[in-house]
Design an enzyme around this catalytic site. Structure first.
Site, mmCIF file in Angstrom:
data_model
loop_
_atom_site.group_PDB
_atom_site.id
_atom_site.type_symbol
_atom_site.label_atom_id
_atom_site.label_comp_id
_atom_site.label_asym_id
_atom_site.label_seq_id
_atom_site.Cartn_x
_atom_site.Cartn_y
_atom_site.Cartn_z
ATOM 1 N N ARG A 13 0.852 -1.182 0.000
ATOM 2 C CA ARG A 13 0.000 0.000 0.000
ATOM 3 C C ARG A 13 0.895 1.242 0.000
ATOM 4 O O ARG A 13 2.108 1.142 0.193
ATOM 5 C CB ARG A 13 -0.906 0.007 1.220
ATOM 6 C CG ARG A 13 -1.909 -1.134 1.247
ATOM 7 C CD ARG A 13 -2.554 -1.272 2.623
ATOM 8 N NE ARG A 13 -3.246 -0.051 3.021
ATOM 9 C CZ ARG A 13 -3.583 0.256 4.271
ATOM 10 N NH1 ARG A 13 -3.260 -0.565 5.264
ATOM 11 N NH2 ARG A 13 -4.232 1.368 4.537
ATOM 12 N N LYS A 89 -2.043 -7.738 11.032
ATOM 13 C CA LYS A 89 -3.372 -7.611 11.621
ATOM 14 C C LYS A 89 -4.418 -7.203 10.584
ATOM 15 O O LYS A 89 -5.614 -7.343 10.831
ATOM 16 C CB LYS A 89 -3.364 -6.615 12.779
ATOM 17 C CG LYS A 89 -3.212 -5.152 12.399
ATOM 18 C CD LYS A 89 -3.186 -4.281 13.637
ATOM 19 C CE LYS A 89 -3.057 -2.802 13.302
ATOM 20 N NZ LYS A 89 -4.250 -2.261 12.616
ATOM 21 N N ASP A 90 -3.974 -6.729 9.413
ATOM 22 C CA ASP A 90 -4.901 -6.330 8.353
ATOM 23 C C ASP A 90 -5.208 -7.458 7.380
ATOM 24 O O ASP A 90 -5.990 -7.276 6.449
ATOM 25 C CB ASP A 90 -4.324 -5.149 7.555
ATOM 26 C CG ASP A 90 -4.251 -3.875 8.370
ATOM 27 O OD1 ASP A 90 -5.032 -3.745 9.330
ATOM 28 O OD2 ASP A 90 -3.419 -3.003 8.049
ATOM 29 N N SER A 135 -11.640 1.606 15.166
ATOM 30 C CA SER A 135 -11.442 0.209 15.537
ATOM 31 C C SER A 135 -12.483 -0.159 16.590
ATOM 32 O O SER A 135 -12.517 0.435 17.678
ATOM 33 C CB SER A 135 -10.036 0.002 16.107
ATOM 34 O OG SER A 135 -9.964 -1.180 16.873
ATOM 35 N N ARG A 137 -12.536 -2.806 18.319
ATOM 36 C CA ARG A 137 -11.840 -3.366 19.477
ATOM 37 C C ARG A 137 -11.399 -2.261 20.419
ATOM 38 O O ARG A 137 -11.653 -2.320 21.632
ATOM 39 C CB ARG A 137 -10.615 -4.190 19.030
ATOM 40 C CG ARG A 137 -9.732 -4.651 20.207
ATOM 41 C CD ARG A 137 -8.424 -5.262 19.727
ATOM 42 N NE ARG A 137 -7.610 -4.339 18.965
ATOM 43 C CZ ARG A 137 -6.763 -3.462 19.499
ATOM 44 N NH1 ARG A 137 -6.620 -3.362 20.810
ATOM 45 N NH2 ARG A 137 -6.033 -2.674 18.720
ATOM 46 N N ARG A 138 -10.733 -1.251 19.885
ATOM 47 C CA ARG A 138 -10.254 -0.168 20.734
ATOM 48 C C ARG A 138 -11.417 0.591 21.358
ATOM 49 O O ARG A 138 -11.351 0.990 22.527
ATOM 50 C CB ARG A 138 -9.367 0.779 19.915
ATOM 51 C CG ARG A 138 -8.007 0.171 19.593
ATOM 52 C CD ARG A 138 -7.215 1.010 18.627
ATOM 53 N NE ARG A 138 -5.858 0.480 18.444
ATOM 54 C CZ ARG A 138 -5.128 0.646 17.355
ATOM 55 N NH1 ARG A 138 -5.633 1.333 16.318
ATOM 56 N NH2 ARG A 138 -3.914 0.136 17.268
ATOM 57 N N ARG A 155 -10.450 7.924 10.970
ATOM 58 C CA ARG A 155 -9.774 7.126 9.959
ATOM 59 C C ARG A 155 -8.584 7.889 9.378
ATOM 60 O O ARG A 155 -8.406 9.070 9.620
ATOM 61 C CB ARG A 155 -10.753 6.735 8.847
ATOM 62 C CG ARG A 155 -11.894 5.854 9.348
ATOM 63 C CD ARG A 155 -12.563 5.138 8.229
ATOM 64 N NE ARG A 155 -11.628 4.237 7.552
ATOM 65 C CZ ARG A 155 -11.786 3.829 6.304
ATOM 66 N NH1 ARG A 155 -12.797 4.259 5.584
ATOM 67 N NH2 ARG A 155 -10.913 3.002 5.773
ATOM 68 N N GLY A 156 -7.778 7.165 8.596
ATOM 69 C CA GLY A 156 -6.619 7.778 7.973
ATOM 70 C C GLY A 156 -5.331 7.134 8.438
ATOM 71 O O GLY A 156 -5.319 6.317 9.361
ATOM 72 N N ASN A 157 -4.219 7.506 7.794
ATOM 73 C CA ASN A 157 -2.937 6.943 8.194
ATOM 74 C C ASN A 157 -2.464 7.557 9.516
ATOM 75 O O ASN A 157 -3.131 8.431 10.087
ATOM 76 C CB ASN A 157 -1.894 7.104 7.076
ATOM 77 C CG ASN A 157 -1.582 8.557 6.765
ATOM 78 O OD1 ASN A 157 -1.424 9.379 7.662
ATOM 79 N ND2 ASN A 157 -1.470 8.890 5.492
ATOM 80 N N VAL A 158 -1.332 7.102 10.000
ATOM 81 C CA VAL A 158 -0.857 7.528 11.313
ATOM 82 C C VAL A 158 -0.717 9.037 11.401
ATOM 83 O O VAL A 158 -1.212 9.674 12.350
ATOM 84 C CB VAL A 158 0.495 6.851 11.636
ATOM 85 C CG1 VAL A 158 1.118 7.470 12.885
ATOM 86 C CG2 VAL A 158 0.301 5.352 11.826
ATOM 87 N N ARG A 161 -4.094 10.868 11.511
ATOM 88 C CA ARG A 161 -4.777 10.790 12.800
ATOM 89 C C ARG A 161 -4.080 11.655 13.856
ATOM 90 O O ARG A 161 -4.739 12.268 14.697
ATOM 91 C CB ARG A 161 -4.881 9.329 13.249
ATOM 92 C CG ARG A 161 -5.983 8.584 12.501
ATOM 93 C CD ARG A 161 -6.102 7.140 12.939
ATOM 94 N NE ARG A 161 -5.157 6.282 12.242
ATOM 95 C CZ ARG A 161 -4.986 4.996 12.511
ATOM 96 N NH1 ARG A 161 -5.679 4.429 13.490
ATOM 97 N NH2 ARG A 161 -4.133 4.277 11.822
ATOM 98 N N CYS A 248 -13.666 -7.889 11.304
ATOM 99 C CA CYS A 248 -13.661 -6.486 11.721
ATOM 100 C C CYS A 248 -14.971 -6.095 12.388
ATOM 101 O O CYS A 248 -15.105 -4.999 12.909
ATOM 102 C CB CYS A 248 -13.420 -5.609 10.504
ATOM 103 S SG CYS A 248 -14.631 -5.938 9.216
#
Length: 312
Positions: A13, A89-90, A135, A137-138, A155-158, A161, A248
């Site tokens: 990606r 994990k993805d 998430s 889970r979180r 949402r979004g990349n690190v 966020r 998910c």
């Protein structure tokens, strides 16, 4: 003059984290096999998950974990690339026929990090604070400790966020320490969470390498990159997830400890609001047997219809 045939072709990606992981794999292959880095190509793919970044959507809304790997899987099966580099994990538990996860790099820190620009920890957040995460889970784990929190889609990349926090979109969020460390952003963590309270996602922190089944050449090339203890731990956690039919849509956590070859697998499932949860633990040396034992134990505790009761 015609360019030399690539030594290997990597698919990834395009996020900064995904590229950093692909470049790490390239550098390791180059060093181990004594080939120039430019002989190892990196091809970037825009996946369905990358193209669906609406704030009000969760991973389950856009099709599950497979949306982050589908295009890379297709390129792998067609022979366009040789290695798919993934955040493990993805990766869905059910891989397309003809593909398998053949190797895992040594696992980074599997824990989650609490990040806020205003408070030191989740206990310090004010009543009704906005907690940013997509998430489930979180979200469930945060609501278990603080049911008053308002979950804000995040949402979004690190880096996206992190910027949203600075922009005041939410008061706090959780991110994987592994991703922060790989981007040299570990200093952003306000606190590193105890995995007993915030059990990580299954396979969190591990880079997985997918290749075509039966491709002996590629299997041989990536074999030296495989970290046996990590491979064992991820096998246990993904087996547990398979037994649970986890996706998910279901909050699931897992944590594997390895002490001199003795594995301890801990698993957890939660309701979406975090108010109901079950845990199971097993010890042994066979990761598949452990994953199956913990998964069955959790199913026995939660009941056969837990998916319909708890999933979104």
């Amino acid at each position: 003059m015609q360019s030399p045939t690539p030594f290997a072709r990597i698919g990834t990606r395009g996020s900064p984290l995904a590229l950093a992981q692909a470049e790490l794999v390239r550098d390791l292959l180059s060093e181990i096999h004594g080939v120039a880095q430019d002989r190892i190509e990196i091809e970037v793919f825009s996946t369905g998950g990358d193209r669906s970044q609406k704030e009000n959507t969760t991973l389950s809304d856009i099709g599950g974990k497979g949306v982050f790997t589908k295009e890379i899987d297709e390129a792998l099966l067609s022979g366009r690339i040789d290695i798919g580099v993934h955040s493990s994990k993805d990766v869905a538990t059910g891989l397309p026929t003809g593909i398998h996860l053949a190797a895992f790099l040594e696992r980074e820190d599997a824990r989650d990090a609490f990040i806020s620009v205003s408070v030191k920890g989740i206990d310090n957040l004010p009543e009704g604070a906005r907690f940013g995460t997509s998430s489930i889970r979180r979200a469930a784990q945060a609501l278990r400790l603080r049911p008053d929190l308002r979950i804000v889609p995040f949402r979004g990349n690190v880096h996206t966020r992190l910027q949203k926090l600075l922009d005041g979109v939410a008061d706090a969020t959780l991110l994987a320490m592994a991703g922060l460390n790989r981007l040299d952003e570990g200093h952003r963590a306000t606190a590193i969470l105890d995995p007993e309270d915030f059990m990580p996602a299954p396979a969190q922190g591990a880079i997985g390498l997918a290749i075509r089944e039966g491709d002996d050449r590629l299997a041989g090339l990536i074999a030296p990159l495989d970290h046996a203890p990590t491979h064992t731990a991820i096998t246990a956690e993904r087996t547990m997830l398979t037994v649970l039919d986890g996706s998910c849509r279901t909050p699931v956590g897992a944590l594997t400890l390895n002490e001199n070859g003795l594995l301890t697998l801990k698993g957890e499932i939660l309701s979406l609001d975090g108010q109901t949860s079950f845990r199971a633990t097993a010890q042994g040396q066979d990761p598949v047997a452990l994953g199956e034992a913990v998964g069955r134990d959790l199913l026995d505790q939660a009941g056969a219809d837990w998916h319909s009761q708890w999933s979104s």
